[in-house]
Design a protein around this motif. Structure first.
Motif, short mmCIF file in Angstrom:
data_model
loop_
_atom_site.label_atom_id
_atom_site.label_comp_id
_atom_site.label_asym_id
_atom_site.label_seq_id
_atom_site.Cartn_x
_atom_site.Cartn_y
_atom_site.Cartn_z
N MET A 1 -8.62 13.42 -6.45
CA MET A 1 -8.00 12.28 -6.15
C MET A 1 -7.29 12.60 -4.77
SD MET A 1 -4.96 10.30 -8.00
CE MET A 1 -5.70 10.36 -9.45
N ASN A 2 -7.37 11.77 -3.61
CA ASN A 2 -6.81 12.06 -2.44
C ASN A 2 -5.88 10.79 -1.94
OD1 ASN A 2 -8.58 10.38 -1.00
ND2 ASN A 2 -9.97 11.97 -0.94
N ASP A 3 -5.15 11.10 -1.01
CA ASP A 3 -4.29 9.88 -0.54
C ASP A 3 -5.04 8.68 0.03
OD1 ASP A 3 -5.28 11.48 1.78
OD2 ASP A 3 -3.51 10.58 2.93
N ARG A 4 -6.18 8.85 0.33
CA ARG A 4 -7.21 7.80 0.96
C ARG A 4 -7.56 6.92 -0.43
NH1 ARG A 4 -12.62 8.68 4.20
NH2 ARG A 4 -13.03 6.59 4.33
N MET A 5 -7.85 7.51 -1.35
CA MET A 5 -8.13 6.76 -2.45
C MET A 5 -6.99 5.92 -2.97
SD MET A 5 -10.17 9.24 -5.15
CE MET A 5 -11.54 10.13 -4.64
N LEU A 6 -5.71 6.61 -2.87
CA LEU A 6 -4.39 5.98 -3.44
C LEU A 6 -4.18 4.84 -2.41
CD1 LEU A 6 -2.32 8.79 -4.78
CD2 LEU A 6 -3.69 7.12 -5.97
N ARG A 7 -4.38 4.87 -1.05
CA ARG A 7 -4.04 4.02 -0.17
C ARG A 7 -4.86 2.88 -0.17
NH1 ARG A 7 0.00 5.79 2.79
NH2 ARG A 7 0.18 7.96 2.92
N ALA A 8 -6.12 3.08 -0.65
CA ALA A 8 -7.03 2.01 -0.91
C ALA A 8 -7.04 1.13 -1.81
CB ALA A 8 -8.65 2.61 -1.12
N PHE A 9 -6.54 1.99 -2.95
CA PHE A 9 -5.96 1.14 -4.32
C PHE A 9 -4.98 0.18 -4.09
CE2 PHE A 9 -3.30 1.42 -8.04
CZ PHE A 9 -3.99 0.45 -8.79
N VAL A 10 -3.81 0.80 -3.53
CA VAL A 10 -2.56 0.03 -3.35
C VAL A 10 -2.83 -1.09 -2.26
CG1 VAL A 10 -0.97 1.72 -4.36
CG2 VAL A 10 -1.47 1.64 -1.85
N THR A 11 -3.68 -0.94 -1.39
CA THR A 11 -3.73 -1.95 -0.44
C THR A 11 -4.50 -3.04 -1.06
OG1 THR A 11 -3.50 -0.30 1.48
CG2 THR A 11 -4.49 -2.49 1.80
N CYS A 12 -5.76 -2.83 -1.75
CA CYS A 12 -6.38 -3.55 -2.51
C CYS A 12 -5.77 -4.50 -3.42
CB CYS A 12 -7.64 -2.99 -3.02
SG CYS A 12 -9.07 -4.10 -3.46
N ALA A 13 -4.87 -3.69 -4.28
CA ALA A 13 -3.79 -4.40 -5.06
C ALA A 13 -2.98 -5.48 -4.71
CB ALA A 13 -3.16 -3.43 -6.10
N ARG A 14 -2.73 -5.38 -3.28
CA ARG A 14 -1.92 -6.21 -2.55
C ARG A 14 -2.35 -7.31 -2.07
NH1 ARG A 14 -0.91 -6.02 2.70
NH2 ARG A 14 -1.42 -3.88 2.64
N THR A 15 -3.61 -6.81 -1.67
CA THR A 15 -4.29 -7.83 -0.77
C THR A 15 -5.37 -8.60 -1.81
OG1 THR A 15 -6.53 -6.57 -0.29
CG2 THR A 15 -4.45 -6.74 1.45
N GLY A 16 -5.60 -8.15 -2.65
CA GLY A 16 -6.83 -8.83 -3.61
C GLY A 16 -8.13 -8.85 -3.07
N SER A 17 -8.73 -8.06 -1.98
CA SER A 17 -9.63 -8.14 -1.33
C SER A 17 -10.03 -6.66 -0.72
CB SER A 17 -9.73 -9.17 -0.26
OG SER A 17 -10.42 -9.10 0.63
#
Length: 109
Positions: A1-17
Motif C-alpha cells: 500500500m502506498n500514498d498514491r493508492m490512498l490518494r486515488a481511493f479518497v479522490t475517487c470516493a469524493r468524485t465518484g469517477s
C-alpha cells in the motif's frame, strides 16, 4: 500500500469517477483504476461498486475513507518535517528514505 493508492481511493470516493479522479491527480484513468484495484487486492475486499454511471463506495469503502484521510494527513505532516516542533536548522534539506521504502523495510523486518 502506498500514498498514491490512498490518494486515488479518497479522490475517487469524493468524485465518484475514475476519469475525474485521473484529471484531478494528473494520471491516466487506467493508472487510477490500477491503483484502486491494487488497494482492493491489498485490503482483500471491494471498496467500490463499478457502474456505468460511475463508482460508489461499498460498506468497506465507506469505513476506509476516514482512515485513509487520517493516514494521508499524517504522511503529509511527515513530509513537512521542518514544521514539526523541535526540528533544528541543521537538519533542513536532509531527506530520509521515502515512506514507501520505510514501509517496505518495516514489512520485511
Amino acid at each position: 500500500m502506498n500514498d498514491r493508492m490512498l490518494r486515488a481511493f479518497v479522490t475517487c470516493a469524493r468524485t465518484g469517477s475514475v476519469t475525474r479522479t485521473a484529471s484531478a491527480l494528473g494520471y491516466s484513468a487506467a493508472s487510477i483504476s490500477e491503483q484502486i484495484r491494487q488497494l482492493e487486492v491489498h485490503t482483500r475486499q471491494p471498496l467500490f461498486r463499478r457502474t456505468p454511471g460511475g463508482m460508489s463506495l461499498t460498506e468497506a469503502g465507506r469505513r476506509m475513507v476516514p482512515v485513509a484521510h487520517d493516514i494521508l494527513s499524517r504522511m503529509d505532516l511527515l513530509c513537512r518535517c521542518e514544521e514539526l516542533p523541535g526540528h533544528g536548522r541543521r537538519h533542513r534539506g536532509h531527506h530520509s528514505a521515502p515512506l514507501r521504502e520505510v514501509h517496505a523495510v518495516h514489512r520485511t523486518a
